[in-house]
Design a protein around this motif. Structure first.
Motif, PDB file in Angstrom:
ATOM      1  N   ASP A   1     -12.310   5.007   6.497  1.00 25.16           N
ATOM      2  CA  ASP A   1     -13.855   5.264   7.052  1.00 25.16           C
ATOM      3  C   ASP A   1     -14.058   3.669   7.396  1.00 25.16           C
ATOM      4  OD1 ASP A   1     -16.638   5.435   7.444  1.00 25.16           O
ATOM      5  OD2 ASP A   1     -16.423   7.021   5.970  1.00 25.16           O
ATOM      6  N   GLN A   2     -14.256   3.477   8.685  1.00 27.26           N
ATOM      7  CA  GLN A   2     -14.706   2.091   9.066  1.00 27.26           C
ATOM      8  C   GLN A   2     -16.168   1.685   8.781  1.00 27.26           C
ATOM      9  OE1 GLN A   2     -12.593  -0.120  10.096  1.00 27.26           O
ATOM     10  NE2 GLN A   2     -10.852   1.313  10.507  1.00 27.26           N
ATOM     11  N   ALA A   3     -16.943   2.651   8.826  1.00 28.48           N
ATOM     12  CA  ALA A   3     -18.397   2.465   8.319  1.00 28.48           C
ATOM     13  C   ALA A   3     -18.530   2.066   6.749  1.00 28.48           C
ATOM     14  CB  ALA A   3     -19.303   3.532   8.818  1.00 28.48           C
ATOM     15  N   ALA A   4     -18.058   2.842   6.240  1.00 29.99           N
ATOM     16  CA  ALA A   4     -17.917   2.830   4.582  1.00 29.99           C
ATOM     17  C   ALA A   4     -16.980   1.609   4.245  1.00 29.99           C
ATOM     18  CB  ALA A   4     -17.907   3.975   3.878  1.00 29.99           C
TER      19      ALA A   4
ATOM     20  N   ASP B   1       0.866  -1.434   0.008  1.00 31.75           N
ATOM     21  CA  ASP B   1       0.212  -0.157  -0.037  1.00 31.75           C
ATOM     22  C   ASP B   1       0.775   1.211  -0.104  1.00 31.75           C
ATOM     23  OD1 ASP B   1      -2.393   1.514   0.151  1.00 31.75           O
ATOM     24  OD2 ASP B   1      -2.656   1.596   2.323  1.00 31.75           O
ATOM     25  N   GLN B   2       0.631   2.201  -0.573  1.00 34.15           N
ATOM     26  CA  GLN B   2       1.209   3.394  -0.735  1.00 34.15           C
ATOM     27  C   GLN B   2       0.212   4.614  -0.863  1.00 34.15           C
ATOM     28  OE1 GLN B   2       4.142   3.438  -3.896  1.00 34.15           O
ATOM     29  NE2 GLN B   2       2.400   3.158  -5.384  1.00 34.15           N
ATOM     30  N   PHE B   3       0.628   5.699  -0.284  1.00 32.31           N
ATOM     31  CA  PHE B   3      -0.316   6.937  -0.432  1.00 32.31           C
ATOM     32  C   PHE B   3       0.689   8.069  -0.098  1.00 32.31           C
ATOM     33  CE2 PHE B   3      -0.501   5.289   4.035  1.00 32.31           C
ATOM     34  CZ  PHE B   3      -0.767   6.399   4.658  1.00 32.31           C
ATOM     35  N   ASN B   4       0.058   9.610  -0.381  1.00 33.64           N
ATOM     36  CA  ASN B   4       0.737  10.672  -0.004  1.00 33.64           C
ATOM     37  C   ASN B   4      -0.274  11.650   0.819  1.00 33.64           C
ATOM     38  OD1 ASN B   4       2.596  10.268  -2.420  1.00 33.64           O
ATOM     39  ND2 ASN B   4       0.775  10.458  -3.677  1.00 33.64           N
ATOM     40  N   GLN B   5       0.608  12.434   1.594  1.00 35.62           N
ATOM     41  CA  GLN B   5      -0.067  13.290   2.367  1.00 35.62           C
ATOM     42  C   GLN B   5       0.861  14.769   2.072  1.00 35.62           C
ATOM     43  OE1 GLN B   5      -0.363  12.528   6.846  1.00 35.62           O
ATOM     44  NE2 GLN B   5       1.052  14.505   6.953  1.00 35.62           N
ATOM     45  N   TYR B   6      -0.288  15.635   1.910  1.00 35.50           N
ATOM     46  CA  TYR B   6       0.476  17.039   1.272  1.00 35.50           C
ATOM     47  C   TYR B   6      -0.362  18.294   2.150  1.00 35.50           C
ATOM     48  CZ  TYR B   6      -3.465  15.946  -1.729  1.00 35.50           C
ATOM     49  OH  TYR B   6      -4.810  15.770  -2.220  1.00 35.50           O
ATOM     50  N   GLY B   7       0.191  19.168   2.040  1.00 40.92           N
ATOM     51  CA  GLY B   7      -0.311  20.600   2.520  1.00 40.92           C
ATOM     52  C   GLY B   7       0.372  21.707   2.339  1.00 40.92           C
ATOM     53  N   GLY B   8       0.212  22.812   3.290  1.00 42.81           N
ATOM     54  CA  GLY B   8       1.244  23.765   3.251  1.00 42.81           C
ATOM     55  C   GLY B   8       1.058  24.503   4.781  1.00 42.81           C
ATOM     56  N   ARG B   9       1.751  25.518   4.835  1.00 40.02           N
ATOM     57  CA  ARG B   9       1.752  26.044   6.450  1.00 40.02           C
ATOM     58  C   ARG B   9       2.482  27.555   6.100  1.00 40.02           C
ATOM     59  NH1 ARG B   9       7.308  25.338   8.745  1.00 40.02           N
ATOM     60  NH2 ARG B   9       8.564  24.060   7.441  1.00 40.02           N
ATOM     61  N   GLY B  10       1.938  28.424   7.087  1.00 42.35           N
ATOM     62  CA  GLY B  10       2.400  29.759   7.195  1.00 42.35           C
ATOM     63  C   GLY B  10       2.867  29.983   8.442  1.00 42.35           C
TER      64      GLY B  10
ATOM     65  N   TYR C   1     -11.078   3.984   2.295  1.00 42.48           N
ATOM     66  CA  TYR C   1     -10.254   4.732   2.458  1.00 42.48           C
ATOM     67  C   TYR C   1     -10.841   6.403   1.823  1.00 42.48           C
ATOM     68  CZ  TYR C   1      -6.620   1.616   4.156  1.00 42.48           C
ATOM     69  OH  TYR C   1      -5.708   1.034   4.584  1.00 42.48           O
ATOM     70  N   LYS C   2     -10.721   7.463   2.749  1.00 39.94           N
ATOM     71  CA  LYS C   2     -11.162   8.687   2.389  1.00 39.94           C
ATOM     72  C   LYS C   2      -9.975   9.837   2.698  1.00 39.94           C
ATOM     73  CE  LYS C   2     -16.203   7.833   2.873  1.00 39.94           C
ATOM     74  NZ  LYS C   2     -17.368   8.397   3.534  1.00 39.94           N
TER      75      LYS C   2
ATOM     76  N   ILE D   1      -9.470  14.291  16.348  1.00 36.64           N
ATOM     77  CA  ILE D   1      -8.737  12.858  16.326  1.00 36.64           C
ATOM     78  C   ILE D   1      -7.972  12.731  15.111  1.00 36.64           C
ATOM     79  CG2 ILE D   1     -10.751  11.860  15.247  1.00 36.64           C
ATOM     80  CD1 ILE D   1     -10.104   9.167  16.915  1.00 36.64           C
ATOM     81  N   TYR D   2      -8.499  13.509  14.062  1.00 36.14           N
ATOM     82  CA  TYR D   2      -7.595  13.459  12.566  1.00 36.14           C
ATOM     83  C   TYR D   2      -6.322  14.111  12.840  1.00 36.14           C
ATOM     84  CZ  TYR D   2     -12.050  11.656  10.954  1.00 36.14           C
ATOM     85  OH  TYR D   2     -13.202  11.067  10.698  1.00 36.14           O
ATOM     86  N   SER D   3      -6.047  14.996  13.815  1.00 38.81           N
ATOM     87  CA  SER D   3      -4.679  15.443  13.911  1.00 38.81           C
ATOM     88  C   SER D   3      -3.665  14.334  14.230  1.00 38.81           C
ATOM     89  CB  SER D   3      -4.690  16.538  14.945  1.00 38.81           C
ATOM     90  OG  SER D   3      -5.281  17.982  14.765  1.00 38.81           O
ATOM     91  N   GLN D   4      -4.094  13.335  14.736  1.00 39.16           N
ATOM     92  CA  GLN D   4      -3.167  12.273  15.210  1.00 39.16           C
ATOM     93  C   GLN D   4      -2.646  11.256  13.776  1.00 39.16           C
ATOM     94  OE1 GLN D   4      -4.928   9.971  18.206  1.00 39.16           O
ATOM     95  NE2 GLN D   4      -5.710  11.781  19.206  1.00 39.16           N
ATOM     96  N   TYR D   5      -3.237  11.615  12.771  1.00 39.58           N
ATOM     97  CA  TYR D   5      -2.738  10.842  11.483  1.00 39.58           C
ATOM     98  C   TYR D   5      -1.573  11.655  10.876  1.00 39.58           C
ATOM     99  CZ  TYR D   5      -7.010   8.149  11.053  1.00 39.58           C
ATOM    100  OH  TYR D   5      -7.873   7.023  11.114  1.00 39.58           O
ATOM    101  N   VAL D   6      -1.452  13.183  11.183  1.00 34.96           N
ATOM    102  CA  VAL D   6      -0.505  14.027  10.722  1.00 34.96           C
ATOM    103  C   VAL D   6       0.749  13.603  11.762  1.00 34.96           C
ATOM    104  CG1 VAL D   6       0.273  16.015  10.219  1.00 34.96           C
ATOM    105  CG2 VAL D   6      -2.177  15.450   9.942  1.00 34.96           C
ATOM    106  N   TYR D   7       0.644  13.940  12.976  1.00 38.08           N
ATOM    107  CA  TYR D   7       1.802  13.701  13.900  1.00 38.08           C
ATOM    108  C   TYR D   7       1.325  12.773  15.127  1.00 38.08           C
ATOM    109  CZ  TYR D   7       3.424  17.859  11.670  1.00 38.08           C
ATOM    110  OH  TYR D   7       3.815  18.972  10.905  1.00 38.08           O
ATOM    111  N   GLY D   8       2.316  12.081  15.385  1.00 41.35           N
ATOM    112  CA  GLY D   8       2.140  11.135  16.687  1.00 41.35           C
ATOM    113  C   GLY D   8       1.886  11.624  17.826  1.00 41.35           C
ATOM    114  N   SER D   9       2.371  12.910  17.943  1.00 38.84           N
ATOM    115  CA  SER D   9       2.287  13.485  19.266  1.00 38.84           C
ATOM    116  C   SER D   9       1.906  14.963  19.167  1.00 38.84           C
ATOM    117  CB  SER D   9       3.751  13.557  19.942  1.00 38.84           C
ATOM    118  OG  SER D   9       3.822  14.300  20.876  1.00 38.84           O
TER     119      SER D   9
END
Length: 213
Positions: free
Chosen positions: A152-155, A114-123, A158-159, A196-204
């Motif tokens: 998404d466990q109900a569906a 499995d492979q995927f990307n995470q992307y975004g920006g910051r100021g 992945y979303k 809770i979704y913040s925990q997908y970005v950083y583990g702490s």
């Protein structure tokens, strides 16, 4: 490697090259006169032009080498930055966040990949607190917005969604040129416990990073 990955890698390489030029070419350095070089003025007291106040750089935000036999992922993250020396004590900047994940698990009968990307920006804003006592120590405020993949466990699929992360903390910059430095940042994610979704970005909720600009 897809088009997004190639583009971000190219940005990182170009930024590093420009930053190296800033480090090695510093015609207005005052250290020969026993003075620290000003960040926004020439030795004659004239304001530096916009282009000479820019900093280019960034860093590697994540790095982990996976082991397919025990199922640990391979992760690499790049974070190019453009910063502007707004005043002698204030730095403003923007950056791009990109993380590539590859997960491979080898069993006796099959290999799961499995492979995927995470992307975004910051100021971000950095303000030097007490330069007369502790030079190059900055209060640091940052706002990140990252697009993540989640299950998404109900569906049973992945979303993707955007996750915001306002962060506050401090940065210490070890200067190696008039407009260049190695930066150690310690930041706290204000949204970590409430989203809770913040925990997908950083583990702490605490984010420690080293960057160059």
């Amino acid at each position: 490697m897809n088009l997004i990955q190639k583009g971000l890698l190219a940005i990182m390489l170009v930024s590093s090259s420009v930053a190296y030029g800033q480090l090695t070419e510093d015609p207005e350095d005052r250290r020969g006169d026993g003075k620290e070089p000003l960040k926004t003025q020439t030795p004659e007291g004239e304001p530096l032009p916009f282009s000479q106040r820019l900093r280019f750089g960034g860093g590697i935000s994540s790095l982990q080498f996976g082991n397919s036999r025990i199922g640990t992922p391979f992760i690499i993250g790049l974070s190019p930055v453009i910063a502007y020396q707004a005043s002698e004590r204030l730095i403003a900047g923007v950056g791009v966040n990109y993380v590539y994940y590859r997960y491979r698990l080898r069993t006796n009968t099959q290999t799961l990949t499995d492979q995927f990307n995470q992307y975004g920006g910051r100021g971000f804003l950095m303000y030097e607190l007490v330069p007369s006592i502790v030079p190059n120590l900055y209060a640091h405020a940052e706002f990140e917005n990252n697009n993540i993949r989640y299950a998404d466990q109900a569906a049973q699929e992945y979303k993707r969604r955007w996750v915001t992360a306002p962060m506050i903390g401090a940065t210490y910059s070890q200067r190696v040129g008039r407009l260049a430095g190695i930066n150690l940042s310690i930041l706290y994610n204000v949204n970590y416990n409430s989203d809770i979704y913040s925990q997908y970005v950083y583990g702490s909720p605490w984010n420690i990073r080293i960057s160059f600009f």
